[in-house]
Structure formats: structure tokens, C-alpha cells
Design a protein around this motif. Sequence first.
Motif, PDB file in Angstrom:
ATOM      1  N   TRP A   1       0.757  -1.277  -0.051  1.00 50.56           N
ATOM      2  CA  TRP A   1       0.187  -0.051  -0.024  1.00 50.56           C
ATOM      3  C   TRP A   1       1.083   1.059  -0.153  1.00 50.56           C
ATOM      4  O   TRP A   1       0.378   2.386  -0.379  1.00 50.56           O
ATOM      5  CB  TRP A   1      -0.904  -0.153   0.990  1.00 50.56           C
ATOM      6  N   TYR A   2       2.136   0.970   0.211  1.00 46.16           N
ATOM      7  CA  TYR A   2       3.030   2.273   0.235  1.00 46.16           C
ATOM      8  C   TYR A   2       3.335   2.796  -1.061  1.00 46.16           C
ATOM      9  O   TYR A   2       3.690   3.979  -1.166  1.00 46.16           O
ATOM     10  CB  TYR A   2       4.327   2.116   1.195  1.00 46.16           C
ATOM     11  N   PHE A   3       3.191   1.955  -1.913  1.00 46.22           N
ATOM     12  CA  PHE A   3       3.660   2.194  -3.241  1.00 46.22           C
ATOM     13  C   PHE A   3       2.425   2.137  -4.589  1.00 46.22           C
ATOM     14  O   PHE A   3       2.873   2.278  -5.416  1.00 46.22           O
ATOM     15  CB  PHE A   3       4.827   1.250  -3.563  1.00 46.22           C
ATOM     16  N   SER A   4       1.242   1.907  -4.025  1.00 47.86           N
ATOM     17  CA  SER A   4       0.082   1.416  -5.039  1.00 47.86           C
ATOM     18  C   SER A   4      -0.834   2.447  -5.320  1.00 47.86           C
ATOM     19  O   SER A   4      -1.705   2.336  -5.718  1.00 47.86           O
ATOM     20  CB  SER A   4      -0.451   0.179  -4.726  1.00 47.86           C
ATOM     21  N   GLY A   5      -0.627   3.905  -4.559  1.00 44.37           N
ATOM     22  CA  GLY A   5      -1.489   4.906  -4.439  1.00 44.37           C
ATOM     23  C   GLY A   5      -1.278   5.844  -5.644  1.00 44.37           C
ATOM     24  O   GLY A   5      -0.287   5.752  -6.430  1.00 44.37           O
TER      25      GLY A   5
ATOM     26  N   SER B   1      -2.643   6.080  -0.974  1.00 48.34           N
ATOM     27  CA  SER B   1      -3.912   6.836  -1.305  1.00 48.34           C
ATOM     28  C   SER B   1      -4.091   8.209  -0.637  1.00 48.34           C
ATOM     29  O   SER B   1      -3.469   8.379   0.121  1.00 48.34           O
ATOM     30  CB  SER B   1      -5.138   6.026  -0.838  1.00 48.34           C
ATOM     31  N   ARG B   2      -4.891   9.050  -1.020  1.00 48.73           N
ATOM     32  CA  ARG B   2      -5.284  10.289  -0.497  1.00 48.73           C
ATOM     33  C   ARG B   2      -5.713  10.120   1.144  1.00 48.73           C
ATOM     34  O   ARG B   2      -5.116  10.809   1.742  1.00 48.73           O
ATOM     35  CB  ARG B   2      -6.097  11.083  -1.124  1.00 48.73           C
TER      36      ARG B   2
ATOM     37  N   VAL C   1      -0.903   9.395   7.230  1.00 43.46           N
ATOM     38  CA  VAL C   1       0.269   8.859   7.684  1.00 43.46           C
ATOM     39  C   VAL C   1       1.362  10.378   7.676  1.00 43.46           C
ATOM     40  O   VAL C   1       2.048  10.485   8.728  1.00 43.46           O
ATOM     41  CB  VAL C   1       0.933   8.274   6.255  1.00 43.46           C
ATOM     42  N   ARG C   2       1.284  11.469   6.964  1.00 43.10           N
ATOM     43  CA  ARG C   2       1.959  12.583   6.903  1.00 43.10           C
ATOM     44  C   ARG C   2       2.064  13.425   8.456  1.00 43.10           C
ATOM     45  O   ARG C   2       3.078  13.633   9.008  1.00 43.10           O
ATOM     46  CB  ARG C   2       1.457  13.717   6.120  1.00 43.10           C
TER      47      ARG C   2
ATOM     48  N   GLN D   1      -9.912   3.667   6.632  1.00 42.16           N
ATOM     49  CA  GLN D   1      -9.490   2.575   5.607  1.00 42.16           C
ATOM     50  C   GLN D   1      -9.189   3.423   4.379  1.00 42.16           C
ATOM     51  O   GLN D   1      -9.637   4.260   3.815  1.00 42.16           O
ATOM     52  CB  GLN D   1     -11.055   2.132   5.195  1.00 42.16           C
ATOM     53  N   GLY D   2      -7.805   2.630   3.999  1.00 39.97           N
ATOM     54  CA  GLY D   2      -7.069   3.347   2.960  1.00 39.97           C
ATOM     55  C   GLY D   2      -7.311   2.126   1.766  1.00 39.97           C
ATOM     56  O   GLY D   2      -8.189   1.533   1.926  1.00 39.97           O
ATOM     57  N   ASP D   3      -6.551   2.378   0.824  1.00 38.84           N
ATOM     58  CA  ASP D   3      -6.394   1.294  -0.204  1.00 38.84           C
ATOM     59  C   ASP D   3      -5.201   0.274   0.286  1.00 38.84           C
ATOM     60  O   ASP D   3      -4.253   0.503   0.221  1.00 38.84           O
ATOM     61  CB  ASP D   3      -6.024   1.965  -1.514  1.00 38.84           C
ATOM     62  N   ARG D   4      -5.850  -1.127   0.376  1.00 41.06           N
ATOM     63  CA  ARG D   4      -5.085  -2.279   0.789  1.00 41.06           C
ATOM     64  C   ARG D   4      -4.353  -1.991   2.094  1.00 41.06           C
ATOM     65  O   ARG D   4      -3.397  -2.642   2.572  1.00 41.06           O
ATOM     66  CB  ARG D   4      -3.835  -2.308  -0.396  1.00 41.06           C
TER      67      ARG D   4
END
Length: 204
Positions: A29-33, A58-59, A65-66, A191-194
Motif C-alpha cells: 500500500w505504500y507504493f500503489s496509491g 491513497s489520499r 500518515v503525513r 480505511q485506505g487502499d490495501r
Amino acid sequence: MGTVIMHNVVSVDGYIADQNDDVGSLHEWYFSGDTPISPHDDEQGYDHSATGTPFKVSRTSADYVRPMWASIGTIVMGRRLFDLVNGWEGQPPAGEHVVVVSHRPKPEGWHPGASYHFVDNAPAAIAIAQDLAGDRTIAVNAGNVGSQILAAGLVDEVAMDVAPVIFGSGKRFFDGIHEQQLLEDPHVVIQGDRVLHLRFRVRR
């Protein structure tokens, strides 16, 4: 003093890596958004330093995370992880300081200017981390060392980025916990992506 947060990306069945320390698809998920993020940047940009690959999430995950990365003053980690990543070559992924729990000293001549501190027990690691972090967050890597710190009553929150992966065996998030630990209801559920971002305060 800053909040002590035990944190890691974790599989649905509670593992942070396999028996060979391979994280498999946990960090997909760190690299697929579609939103670039960097631990050392508050809005945009990539961090190529550690992996050569930009973090793009993902947004929704970026908005979570930021500020979490920005809040970290000190990371507490075990010697095994330090050796696996060679201490990120003296440049921690977040924060300015690292405390390593280890019975072995810092490798001779290793990045002498880096703010890395080696101590031989978990409570001492937290005391030093708090002095270094001030009112910023202390991020404790999950696993054996994180579990020692949790069992000692020194963790304020547990943060889990749950990836939809099943390992079956490997290195546990809560490694070596033998007594029941009570957490409050999650105060963060995103809920994020993955990935599912969860945070729980430790019940006192």
C-alpha cells in the motif's frame, strides 16, 4: 513528555514479517496509491533515499500518515532491525533520533555524527527516547522490543496498519506477550487502499 506509540504494518493474522524477516506484500500500500508522500516533507514529494522507490499512497492514507510521521521525534528499535537495515545509514525515516535496544554497542566507526543511542534494556531506552523527543512522539517498532516496552507499562498507544495479507507464521506484532493487555476502543479507524489504519490507547 511525548506519547509512546507502538507501531508497525501488520498482517491480518498478526505478523510483521516471515521467519526470514521478509515483509512480503505488507508494504504494497505504500507504493500503489496516487499521492506521493515523504517522511521529511509535509505536503508533496518523494523519498528515494531508503528504497529508490517513491512512496505513493491513497489520499486517505496520506492524510493520516503525513501528520503521524511529522509528530515523531525519536524511534526505538531492536538490534535485529538495526542490523537488517544498517540503521538506515544514520538517517532515520522519521524524527531526528534513534534508540537501539541491544546488549552490543554501536558498531565502531558507524556514522559517528548520527543521533543513535544504544542501551541494553527497554525501560532505559524509553527514558532516553523521551529526553531526546521532548514533547514529540516516541515511535516504538513492534515485535520483541516493542512487546517488552508494552509489558513494562510504558506504551501509551498501539498503532497498526493492517494489510490484507495472511502469513500463517513468522515474526509477531506482539512477540513475547504472555499476559492479557487491555486496550481502549480504537480512536482512529481509517480505511485506505490495501490497508486499515487503527490506533488504540492502552488502558491503564
